[in-house]
Design a protein around this motif. Structure first.
Motif, mmCIF file in Angstrom:
data_model
loop_
_atom_site.group_PDB
_atom_site.id
_atom_site.type_symbol
_atom_site.label_atom_id
_atom_site.label_comp_id
_atom_site.label_asym_id
_atom_site.label_seq_id
_atom_site.Cartn_x
_atom_site.Cartn_y
_atom_site.Cartn_z
ATOM 1 N N VAL A 41 47.722 42.644 30.627
ATOM 2 C CA VAL A 41 47.330 43.929 32.178
ATOM 3 C C VAL A 41 46.499 43.821 32.229
ATOM 4 O O VAL A 41 45.028 44.273 32.006
ATOM 5 C CB VAL A 41 48.403 45.202 31.340
ATOM 6 C CG1 VAL A 41 48.853 46.006 32.783
ATOM 7 C CG2 VAL A 41 49.205 44.926 31.021
ATOM 8 N N GLN A 42 46.038 43.845 33.750
ATOM 9 C CA GLN A 42 44.657 44.062 34.193
ATOM 10 C C GLN A 42 44.793 44.462 35.349
ATOM 11 O O GLN A 42 45.880 45.142 36.372
ATOM 12 C CB GLN A 42 44.486 43.025 35.848
ATOM 13 C CG GLN A 42 43.110 42.717 36.459
ATOM 14 C CD GLN A 42 43.230 42.191 37.237
ATOM 15 O OE1 GLN A 42 42.402 42.037 38.359
ATOM 16 N NE2 GLN A 42 43.256 40.609 36.831
ATOM 17 N N TYR A 43 44.571 46.203 35.311
ATOM 18 C CA TYR A 43 43.950 47.416 36.573
ATOM 19 C C TYR A 43 43.325 47.128 37.294
ATOM 20 O O TYR A 43 42.034 46.755 37.293
ATOM 21 C CB TYR A 43 43.435 48.527 35.424
ATOM 22 C CG TYR A 43 43.561 49.763 36.041
ATOM 23 C CD1 TYR A 43 44.759 49.963 35.953
ATOM 24 C CD2 TYR A 43 42.168 49.623 36.325
ATOM 25 C CE1 TYR A 43 44.230 51.219 37.764
ATOM 26 C CE2 TYR A 43 41.925 50.447 37.100
ATOM 27 C CZ TYR A 43 42.970 51.436 38.402
ATOM 28 O OH TYR A 43 42.822 52.984 38.725
ATOM 29 N N ARG A 44 43.624 47.145 38.607
ATOM 30 C CA ARG A 44 42.936 46.529 39.693
ATOM 31 C C ARG A 44 44.052 47.599 40.926
ATOM 32 O O ARG A 44 44.852 47.917 41.096
ATOM 33 C CB ARG A 44 44.049 45.033 39.665
ATOM 34 C CG ARG A 44 43.281 44.587 41.434
ATOM 35 C CD ARG A 44 44.052 43.580 42.186
ATOM 36 N NE ARG A 44 43.758 43.048 42.984
ATOM 37 C CZ ARG A 44 44.132 43.986 44.363
ATOM 38 N NH1 ARG A 44 44.547 44.320 44.341
ATOM 39 N NH2 ARG A 44 43.415 43.266 45.282
ATOM 40 N N VAL A 73 39.728 44.201 33.289
ATOM 41 C CA VAL A 73 40.066 45.570 34.413
ATOM 42 C C VAL A 73 39.155 44.700 35.082
ATOM 43 O O VAL A 73 38.249 43.880 34.755
ATOM 44 C CB VAL A 73 38.571 47.019 34.184
ATOM 45 C CG1 VAL A 73 38.043 47.433 35.452
ATOM 46 C CG2 VAL A 73 39.316 47.465 32.527
ATOM 47 N N ASN A 74 39.730 44.710 36.849
ATOM 48 C CA ASN A 74 39.257 44.019 37.716
ATOM 49 C C ASN A 74 37.775 44.824 38.229
ATOM 50 O O ASN A 74 37.603 46.282 38.472
ATOM 51 C CB ASN A 74 40.543 43.928 38.945
ATOM 52 C CG ASN A 74 40.255 43.420 40.320
ATOM 53 O OD1 ASN A 74 39.692 43.698 41.147
ATOM 54 N ND2 ASN A 74 39.739 41.772 40.093
ATOM 55 N N ASP A 75 36.742 43.796 38.985
ATOM 56 C CA ASP A 75 35.650 44.184 39.112
ATOM 57 C C ASP A 75 34.681 44.707 38.771
ATOM 58 O O ASP A 75 33.395 44.716 38.615
ATOM 59 C CB ASP A 75 35.945 45.255 40.396
ATOM 60 C CG ASP A 75 37.069 43.978 41.511
ATOM 61 O OD1 ASP A 75 37.311 42.188 41.066
ATOM 62 O OD2 ASP A 75 36.959 44.140 42.620
ATOM 63 N N ASP A 76 34.686 46.122 37.387
ATOM 64 C CA ASP A 76 34.380 46.872 37.926
ATOM 65 C C ASP A 76 33.562 46.705 35.871
ATOM 66 O O ASP A 76 34.326 46.774 35.185
ATOM 67 C CB ASP A 76 34.532 48.029 37.323
ATOM 68 C CG ASP A 76 33.737 49.139 37.862
ATOM 69 O OD1 ASP A 76 33.089 49.522 36.858
ATOM 70 O OD2 ASP A 76 33.751 49.987 38.207
ATOM 71 N N VAL A 87 38.027 42.228 31.434
ATOM 72 C CA VAL A 87 37.688 41.918 33.008
ATOM 73 C C VAL A 87 36.919 40.960 34.023
ATOM 74 O O VAL A 87 37.733 39.847 33.618
ATOM 75 C CB VAL A 87 35.563 42.746 33.180
ATOM 76 C CG1 VAL A 87 34.886 41.238 32.714
ATOM 77 C CG2 VAL A 87 35.049 42.834 34.723
ATOM 78 N N HIS A 88 38.391 41.253 34.833
ATOM 79 C CA HIS A 88 37.887 40.163 35.604
ATOM 80 C C HIS A 88 37.292 40.593 36.925
ATOM 81 O O HIS A 88 37.242 41.051 37.668
ATOM 82 C CB HIS A 88 39.416 40.167 35.824
ATOM 83 C CG HIS A 88 39.799 38.506 36.848
ATOM 84 N ND1 HIS A 88 40.421 37.103 36.189
ATOM 85 C CD2 HIS A 88 39.660 38.489 38.118
ATOM 86 C CE1 HIS A 88 40.235 36.807 36.827
ATOM 87 N NE2 HIS A 88 40.709 37.098 38.036
ATOM 88 N N LEU A 108 36.093 39.638 26.808
ATOM 89 C CA LEU A 108 37.550 38.915 27.447
ATOM 90 C C LEU A 108 37.066 38.936 29.064
ATOM 91 O O LEU A 108 37.152 39.855 29.564
ATOM 92 C CB LEU A 108 39.228 39.345 27.141
ATOM 93 C CG LEU A 108 40.385 38.093 28.052
ATOM 94 C CD1 LEU A 108 40.461 37.167 27.394
ATOM 95 C CD2 LEU A 108 41.633 38.882 27.582
ATOM 96 N N ILE A 109 35.978 37.778 29.383
ATOM 97 C CA ILE A 109 36.138 37.795 30.873
ATOM 98 C C ILE A 109 37.072 36.763 31.762
ATOM 99 O O ILE A 109 36.678 35.262 30.986
ATOM 100 C CB ILE A 109 34.369 37.907 31.060
ATOM 101 C CG1 ILE A 109 33.990 38.183 30.397
ATOM 102 C CG2 ILE A 109 33.532 37.534 32.306
ATOM 103 C CD1 ILE A 109 32.569 38.376 30.092
ATOM 104 N N GLY A 110 37.010 37.034 32.700
ATOM 105 C CA GLY A 110 37.586 35.858 33.719
ATOM 106 C C GLY A 110 37.205 36.008 34.586
ATOM 107 O O GLY A 110 36.663 36.948 34.887
ATOM 108 N N ALA A 111 36.963 34.797 35.483
ATOM 109 C CA ALA A 111 36.714 34.610 36.048
ATOM 110 C C ALA A 111 37.544 33.662 38.025
ATOM 111 O O ALA A 111 38.516 32.678 37.155
ATOM 112 C CB ALA A 111 35.767 33.403 36.242
#
Length: 220
Positions: A41-44, A73-76, A87-88, A108-111
Motif C-alpha cells: 500500500v502506497q500512502y499518497r 510513502v510517496n515522495d517523502d 518510499v517511492h 523498500l525504495i521505488g523509482a
C-alpha cells in the motif's frame, strides 16, 4: 536510520491511496480496499501538507500492517523513516542514492521510470529496490502522463532482476495481460477506490490474486 523491510513483498496488487483530505473517510475507504489483499500500500496524498499527511499515516499505518501489506510513502523520505516505511520517488522527488543512505540497506525504495528503461537501469544503480513503469493505459489520475507499452514491460522483465510495478489506468480486466508481460505489482487507485461498489471490486481483486498467485502470493 533503518526501516523494517528485509525482502520485497510477494507479487500482486499495489494499492495507492487517493487524495482524500478527510482522515475518517480515508481510513474507511482503505479498510474496505484492503479486502483486495494488496501486497503493498502506497500512502499518497498530494492535497495535504506534511503535518496532515503524518496525521493520516498515524491512523492508517497500523491498519495496513495488520492486513499483512507493506507500507510505502510517496515522495517523502523523512515521513517514510518516521513510520518505518518504504518510499517511492518520482523524477523530481530527490535522489535514490540519498534515500538509500538515509533509510538504510533494507528499505523498500521505488523509482518512477515512466516509459524509460534507461531511467530504470540508472535507478537500480543508485540503489532502488524496484522500478515502476507507466502510464500503461489512459489514467484518470494523470491524464497527461507519458505512455509505456507492453513491449517495454517485456524488455524490462528480460533485463532487470528486481520487482517491476506498473501504473496508470490499470483495471482488473487488464491485470492478466500485465502479469503475462512481466509485471510483479499492479498499482491501482481509481479501479478500486472509485468503483461503484468498492467492496465488491476489492473482493474481485482478491479472487484474481488467489487465481493467479495462490494463497501464498506465488504465481501458479
Amino acid at each position: 536510520m533503518q526501516t523494517r523491510f528485509s525482502r520485497s513483498p510477494a507479487r500482486g496488487l499495489y494499492l495507492i491511496t487517493p487524495d482524500e483530505p478527510d482522515d475518517g473517510a480515508l481510513f474507511a475507504a482503505l479498510r474496505t480496499a484492503l479486502a483486495a489483499r494488496p501486497v503493498l500500500v502506497q500512502y499518497r496524498n498530494k492535497a495535504l501538507d506534511r503535518a496532515a499527511r503524518a496525521r493520516q499515516l498515524e491512523r492508517i499505518a497500523p491498519l495496513v500492517r495488520a492486513a499483512g501489506a507493506a507500507l510505502v510513502v510517496n515522495d517523502d523520505v523523512e515521513l517514510a523513516a518516521q513510520f518505518e516505511a518504504g518510499v517511492h520517488l518520482g523524477k523530481d522527488d530527490g535522489s535514490i542514492a540519498q534515500a538509500r543512505r538515509f533509510l538504510g540497506p533494507h528499505a523498500l525504495i521505488g523509482a518512477s521510470c515512466y516509459a524509460e528503461l534507461g531511467r530504470a537501469q540508472a535507478a537500480l544503480a543508485e540503489g532502488a529496490s524496484y522500478v515502476a513503469f507507466g502510464a500503461m493505459y489512459p489514467s484518470p489520475t494523470k491524464p497527461q502522463a507519458s505512455r509505456a507499452s507492453l513491449e517495454l514491460l517485456r524488455c524490462a522483465r528480460a533485463e532487470l532482476a528486481v520487482p517491476i510495478a506498473v501504473i496508470g489506468g490499470i483495471t482488473l480486466e487488464r491485470a492478466d495481460e500485465l502479469v503475462a508481460a512481466g509485471a510483479d505489482w499492479l498499482a491501482v487507485i481509481s479501479d478500486l477506490f472509485a468503483a461503484p461498489d468498492p467492496l465488491e471490486r476489492a473482493l474481485a481483486w482478491a479472487a484474481w490474486h488467489n487465481r493467479v498467485f495462490g494463497t501464498e502470493g506465488k504465481e501458479r
